[in-house]
Design an enzyme around this catalytic site. Structure first.
Site, mmCIF file in Angstrom:
data_model
loop_
_atom_site.group_PDB
_atom_site.id
_atom_site.type_symbol
_atom_site.label_atom_id
_atom_site.label_comp_id
_atom_site.label_asym_id
_atom_site.label_seq_id
_atom_site.Cartn_x
_atom_site.Cartn_y
_atom_site.Cartn_z
ATOM 1 N N GLU A 122 0.876 -1.186 0.000
ATOM 2 C CA GLU A 122 0.000 0.000 0.000
ATOM 3 C C GLU A 122 0.899 1.218 0.000
ATOM 4 O O GLU A 122 2.104 1.109 0.244
ATOM 5 C CB GLU A 122 -0.887 -0.008 1.256
ATOM 6 C CG GLU A 122 -1.788 -1.232 1.304
ATOM 7 C CD GLU A 122 -2.702 -1.268 2.534
ATOM 8 O OE1 GLU A 122 -2.649 -0.322 3.352
ATOM 9 O OE2 GLU A 122 -3.460 -2.253 2.651
ATOM 10 N N SER A 125 2.703 1.252 3.192
ATOM 11 C CA SER A 125 3.333 0.015 3.674
ATOM 12 C C SER A 125 3.898 -0.788 2.507
ATOM 13 O O SER A 125 3.187 -1.539 1.848
ATOM 14 C CB SER A 125 2.336 -0.847 4.459
ATOM 15 O OG SER A 125 1.206 -1.158 3.679
ATOM 16 N N GLY A 236 8.223 -16.810 -4.669
ATOM 17 C CA GLY A 236 8.205 -15.713 -5.641
ATOM 18 C C GLY A 236 9.578 -15.084 -5.786
ATOM 19 O O GLY A 236 9.999 -14.717 -6.894
ATOM 20 N N PHE A 272 40.204 -6.442 -26.912
ATOM 21 C CA PHE A 272 40.819 -5.663 -25.822
ATOM 22 C C PHE A 272 40.552 -6.347 -24.483
ATOM 23 O O PHE A 272 39.407 -6.675 -24.141
ATOM 24 C CB PHE A 272 40.315 -4.226 -25.841
ATOM 25 C CG PHE A 272 40.710 -3.530 -27.110
ATOM 26 C CD1 PHE A 272 42.050 -3.230 -27.359
ATOM 27 C CD2 PHE A 272 39.778 -3.238 -28.084
ATOM 28 C CE1 PHE A 272 42.440 -2.631 -28.559
ATOM 29 C CE2 PHE A 272 40.150 -2.642 -29.270
ATOM 30 C CZ PHE A 272 41.493 -2.338 -29.521
ATOM 31 N N GLN A 330 27.739 -0.332 -21.302
ATOM 32 C CA GLN A 330 29.085 0.238 -21.409
ATOM 33 C C GLN A 330 29.861 -0.392 -22.576
ATOM 34 O O GLN A 330 30.521 0.313 -23.347
ATOM 35 C CB GLN A 330 29.840 0.002 -20.079
ATOM 36 C CG GLN A 330 31.141 0.757 -19.963
ATOM 37 C CD GLN A 330 30.934 2.259 -19.858
ATOM 38 O OE1 GLN A 330 29.864 2.714 -19.476
ATOM 39 N NE2 GLN A 330 31.934 3.034 -20.223
ATOM 40 N N GLY A 333 28.905 1.030 -25.762
ATOM 41 C CA GLY A 333 29.251 2.441 -25.979
ATOM 42 C C GLY A 333 28.019 3.272 -26.287
ATOM 43 O O GLY A 333 26.925 2.995 -25.789
ATOM 44 N N GLY A 334 28.184 4.261 -27.156
ATOM 45 C CA GLY A 334 27.098 5.217 -27.470
ATOM 46 C C GLY A 334 25.808 4.540 -27.911
ATOM 47 O O GLY A 334 24.724 4.888 -27.442
ATOM 48 N N GLU A 357 9.118 -7.620 -4.793
ATOM 49 C CA GLU A 357 9.045 -8.818 -3.935
ATOM 50 C C GLU A 357 10.028 -8.728 -2.764
ATOM 51 O O GLU A 357 10.653 -9.709 -2.369
ATOM 52 C CB GLU A 357 9.205 -10.097 -4.772
ATOM 53 C CG GLU A 357 8.090 -10.138 -5.820
ATOM 54 C CD GLU A 357 7.638 -11.498 -6.278
ATOM 55 O OE1 GLU A 357 8.128 -12.500 -5.755
ATOM 56 O OE2 GLU A 357 6.772 -11.541 -7.162
HETATM 57 N N1 COS Z 1 6.901 -17.320 5.860
HETATM 58 C C1 COS Z 1 5.884 -17.432 6.742
HETATM 59 N N2 COS Z 1 5.750 -16.639 7.825
HETATM 60 C C2 COS Z 1 6.687 -15.712 8.020
HETATM 61 C C3 COS Z 1 7.787 -15.535 7.150
HETATM 62 C C4 COS Z 1 7.868 -16.401 6.027
HETATM 63 N N3 COS Z 1 8.878 -16.291 5.145
HETATM 64 N N4 COS Z 1 8.559 -14.524 7.595
HETATM 65 C C5 COS Z 1 7.977 -14.073 8.728
HETATM 66 N N5 COS Z 1 6.843 -14.781 8.967
HETATM 67 C C6 COS Z 1 5.920 -14.623 10.095
HETATM 68 C C7 COS Z 1 6.692 -14.534 11.411
HETATM 69 O O1 COS Z 1 6.967 -15.817 11.910
HETATM 70 C C8 COS Z 1 5.759 -13.750 12.286
HETATM 71 O O2 COS Z 1 4.773 -14.598 12.839
HETATM 72 P P1 COS Z 1 4.749 -14.922 14.447
HETATM 73 O O3 COS Z 1 4.603 -13.575 15.072
HETATM 74 O O4 COS Z 1 3.579 -15.830 14.623
HETATM 75 O O5 COS Z 1 6.072 -15.547 14.709
HETATM 76 C C9 COS Z 1 5.053 -12.825 11.315
HETATM 77 O O6 COS Z 1 5.239 -13.370 10.001
HETATM 78 C C10 COS Z 1 5.623 -11.421 11.368
HETATM 79 O O7 COS Z 1 7.009 -11.507 11.117
HETATM 80 P P2 COS Z 1 8.039 -10.414 11.643
HETATM 81 O O8 COS Z 1 7.689 -10.041 13.052
HETATM 82 O O9 COS Z 1 9.392 -10.921 11.367
HETATM 83 O O10 COS Z 1 7.669 -9.155 10.711
HETATM 84 P P3 COS Z 1 8.555 -7.900 10.364
HETATM 85 O O11 COS Z 1 7.649 -6.844 9.932
HETATM 86 O O12 COS Z 1 9.509 -7.586 11.480
HETATM 87 O O13 COS Z 1 9.482 -8.387 9.147
HETATM 88 C C11 COS Z 1 9.652 -8.514 6.772
HETATM 89 C C12 COS Z 1 8.954 -8.964 8.031
HETATM 90 C C13 COS Z 1 10.276 -7.138 6.838
HETATM 91 C C14 COS Z 1 10.727 -9.516 6.424
HETATM 92 C C15 COS Z 1 8.490 -8.527 5.787
HETATM 93 O O14 COS Z 1 7.582 -7.511 6.114
HETATM 94 C C16 COS Z 1 8.901 -8.372 4.350
HETATM 95 O O15 COS Z 1 9.324 -9.332 3.727
HETATM 96 N N6 COS Z 1 8.713 -7.141 3.802
HETATM 97 C C17 COS Z 1 8.820 -6.901 2.400
HETATM 98 C C18 COS Z 1 7.474 -7.057 1.791
HETATM 99 C C19 COS Z 1 7.566 -7.424 0.367
HETATM 100 O O16 COS Z 1 8.291 -8.308 -0.022
HETATM 101 N N7 COS Z 1 6.763 -6.745 -0.421
HETATM 102 C C20 COS Z 1 6.714 -6.971 -1.806
HETATM 103 C C21 COS Z 1 5.290 -7.132 -2.194
HETATM 104 S S1 COS Z 1 5.110 -7.921 -3.714
HETATM 105 S S2 COS Z 1 5.864 -6.685 -5.019
#
Ligand code: COS
Length: 375
Positions: A122, A125, A236, A272, A330, A333-334, A357
């Site tokens: 979003e 986020s 993914g 080269f 690179q 070149g141009g 992702e």
């Molecule tokens: N598979 C399943 N569950 C997972 C997981 C995974 N790979 N990684 C984390 N979780 C679970 C955790 O176990 C936790 O659950 P519990 O509280 O029951 O243990 C929950 O998800 C929350 O995890 P966490 O507290 O680690 O969350 P954070 O926000 O600190 O970190 C990140 C998570 C930053 C790694 C995550 O938000 C992320 O990957 N962000 C990027 C998002 C993204 O890829 N967006 C692209 C969208 S598609 S273009």
């Protein structure tokens, strides 16, 4: 590569040469996605490769899928990513959905008749995915969704959307996942992004305004949506690595060919050593990235949840791709900076792979967290 993988690669190479290459420059310039190409790839079995044949998939592994995506990405990363995201959505439904959901949604997706899209991000986020604000309020027989999703790959051309929305309190435990179909009341598309690359693949905002989603479309259970999303993203991310490898492989072959043809100082510029070393590094880094993608894919095929390896494969392959495509420009070149040669497009297509992702900074966060846990 085993015999099947060689056969898949050769089939895809012929298909992409005849169906994608002739239009690629025009379609890139005009941001034109051809549904018939996607559907033909579906008819050949490439739009649901990792899904069980019970639901119309090819019943193959991620190792095979990654090889296929690499080949498609050599010609068009946009079609490769459309397939990769649609297959991720199918993987989520197959792994976490109930039998009715699988029967209802998977056959159309696996056959390539329709495209699947994944809606997590979003405006507020992106990396901090669990801070999402779209709400899903319980009502009789289902949920009412309100909010919006940003940067959604295939929005507008997809039919089946997996949408993460908040059914509970703050944080990951308040997030649920839903299957939402295009065209239902309260579901609409916002602005289409003007992007640097991936121009054939549309990226668009999605809006939910009092959008009713029946309860049978909830995936797994309330509060499980964040794990469903991240579980899907693990696989993914590996497929994004394979797309990066396809772009790198094309950039390398274009560079070798051009440098053997281009004459300066009365000889091909390939002679080269400065350029030879660049291409030797490009080839070596590409092989290293392939090995990581192959390893992560084979662990996925073995039924493991190799989140650390998935992040490593995505991180390495996409960083390599950015470097390789930059060096390819690179070497040209141009003319490399002009649309006359494909390396300009390859470099533009490479950049977003370090962002989608999960940015490569987020991949490092995931890897570092695993290092801490393993200590
Ligand atoms: N598979 C399943 N569950 C997972 C997981 C995974 N790979 N990684 C984390 N979780 C679970 C955790 O176990 C936790 O659950 P519990 O509280 O029951 O243990 C929950 O998800 C929350 O995890 P966490 O507290 O680690 O969350 P954070 O926000 O600190 O970190 C990140 C998570 C930053 C790694 C995550 O938000 C992320 O990957 N962000 C990027 C998002 C993204 O890829 N967006 C692209 C969208 S598609 S273009």
């Amino acid at each position: 590569m085993n015999e099947l993988q060689k056969e898949l690669t050769s089939q895809l190479q012929k298909f992409c040469q005849s169906k994608i290459e002739p239009h690629i420059e025009h379609d890139d310039a005009n941001e034109n996605f051809r549904m018939e190409i996607f559907q033909e790839l579906g008819a050949l079995g490439f739009c649901g490769m990792t899904i069980s044949d019970q639901y119309g998939g090819a019943g193959l592994g991620y190792s095979d899928f990654c090889i296929a995506l690499e080949e498609i990405a050599k010609h068009s990363p946009s079609y490769a990513v459309t397939i990769s995201v649609s297959t991720m959505v199918q993987g989520i439904i197959e792994k976490f959905g109930n039998e009715d959901q699988k029967q209802k949604y998977l056959p159309a997706l696996t056959s390539g008749q329709v495209i699947g899209a994944f809606c997590l991000s979003e405006s507020g986020s992106g990396s901090d995915a669990k801070a999402l604000k779209t709400t899903a309020k319980r009502t009789e027989g289902g949920y009412i969704l309100n909010g919006s999703k940003m940067w959604i790959t295939s929005a507008g051309i997809a039919k089946t959307y997996v949408v993460m929305a908040r059914t509970g309190g703050e944080g990951a435990g308040g997030v649920s996942a839903f299957i939402v179909e295009d065209g239902i009341e309260g579901f609409s598309y916002g602005k289409k992004e003007k992007k640097m690359g991936w121009k054939v693949s549309p990226t668009r905002e999605i809006l939910f305004q009092n959008c009713f989603v029946p309860e049978e479309n909830l995936i797994k259970a309330e509060g499980e949506g964040f794990k469903v999303a991240l579980g899907g993203l693990d696989a993914g991310r590996v497929t994004i690595g394979s797309i990066a490898n396809g772009i790198s492989a094309r950039a390398l072959s274009e560079s070798v060919r051009y440098s053997l043809e281009r004459q300066q100082f009365d000889q091909p510029i390939f002679n080269f050593q400065g350029l030879q070393f660049m291409m030797a590094d490009m080839a070596t880094e590409l092989e290293a990235a392939r090995l990581l993608v192959e390893k992560a894919a084979s662990l996925l095929d073995a039924g493991e949840v190799p989140s650390k390896l998935c992040s490593m494969a995505k991180l390495k392959a996409t960083d390599v791709c950015m470097k390789v495509t930059t060096d390819a420009v690179q070497i040209h070149g141009g003319v490399g900076y002009t649309a006359e040669y494909p390396v300009e497009r390859l470099m533009r297509d490479a950049k977003v792979l370090q962002i989608v992702e999960g940015t490569n900074q987020i991949q490092r966060v995931v890897i570092a967290r695993h290092l801490k846990k393993e200590n």
